[in-house]
Design a protein around this motif. Structure first.
Motif: not given
Length: 326
Positions: A174-180, A185-198
């Protein structure tokens, strides 16, 4: 008197040399592998007695003496150890001091769901199955989280110490998935239509199940991203299959596509309520940075790759060619 002292010193030196020689010789074992459990607070006497009882064919007092001499004041780490042919008293002490526990491995596969993960852990050798009778909700509580466990564990091969708890292994995954997920999320495309890491995790889990060819992964991500941008339903079979749960028999029928469930992306818009699988690093990266494409459709070519189309007309032609033509 001088002669006596010389004799005593010579004897002691000879005994020390003999002891050092013995400490480098392979231990006599009654089996090829000896399991040894060292409890918290065990000293040289308890460990040597346990080792002899487990199958080390050496006088307990001799092993006890060496553990006292080489054990650095009994600084032994509690845990499960293995003694194998070729291990010496010297290497045995080093294992105890360094905590070189007996290790095993278990794999969490990309695209697995939580049922498959829990089944793999239940079969894992020498792993303590503390979560076996827990519900998914109880499992998350044991891990210090809330919500649903689907998608929360990063697919990888994990090492664990023999007789350690599956709770600790799942916490590591779980901690590994959190990091990945955080990195994606930090490197995502700014125009991505996604509101949260989840939500990114949900999208990545769908991409993982839809992609048979790694080179198509970002293209598949682009199709779903484009659909989300215009409010088009995702219409992806893996979400429907996930919603069917254990009742799915391998044959997806039209009535399944038309039967509404929270996971039916043909009857409901947007992302499903939870992820549907454990996505790997490539699917997380693709979800965060889809290809620069206007495609809204794709169909399997039958060789593991997909044909992508921008319009329904193009898509229907591709379906005729690759599905009906086949």
């Amino acid at each position: 008197m001088r002669k006596l002292i010389i004799t005593i010193v010579a004897f002691l030196l000879l005994a020390a040399a003999a002891g050092y020689w013995w400490s480098g010789q392979p231990l006599a074992l009654k089996q090829p592998v000896i399991d040894l459990q060292v409890k918290q607070g065990d000293g040289a006497q308890q460990i040597s007695a346990s080792a002899v009882q487990a199958g080390v064919d050496t006088p307990s007092w001799l092993l006890d003496l060496w553990l006292r001499i080489g054990g650095r004041m009994g600084n032994f780490k509690a845990g499960a150890y293995e003694l194998k042919r070729g291990d010496t008293p010297r290497s045995f002490v080093n294992k105890l001091i360094k905590g070189e526990f007996a290790m095993r491995k278990v794999r969490i596969g990309e695209g697995w769901n939580i049922r498959q993960v829990r089944a793999a852990l239940a079969k894992a050798e020498a792993l303590r199955h503390d979560t076996q009778d827990m519900s998914d909700e109880q499992l998350m509580e044991a891990l210090g989280r809330s919500g649903h466990p689907e998608g929360m564990f990063f697919p990888d091969t994990y090492k664990y110490a023999k007789y350690s708890s599956d709770v600790e292994l799942l916490k590591l995954a779980m901690r590994t998935m959190d990091r990945k997920l955080e990195a994606a999320w930090e490197g995502r495309d700014p125009e991505l239509p996604i509101k949260s890491p989840y939500d990114l995790l949900k999208l990545a889990s769908i991409i993982e199940k839809e992609t048979g060819h790694s080179a198509d992964r970002t293209q598949v991500a682009a199709v779903f991203s484009n659909r989300l941008k215009i409010g088009m339903r995702l219409q992806t079979d893996p979400t429907v299959i996930y919603g069917l749960g254990e009742s799915f028999d391998g044959n997806l029928r039209r009535r399944d596509l038309e039967s509404d469930t929270p996971y039916n992306s043909y009857t409901r818009a947007g992302l499903p309520p939870t992820p549907i699988s454990m996505p790997g690093a490539a699917s997380l990266a693709a979800a965060a940075n889809p290809a620069d494409s206007k495609a809204l459709y794709f169909v399997a070519r039958g060789d593991g790759t997909s044909q992508f189309s921008e319009t329904l007309t193009e898509h229907n032609r591709a379906v005729n060619k690759y599905i009906r033509g086949r």
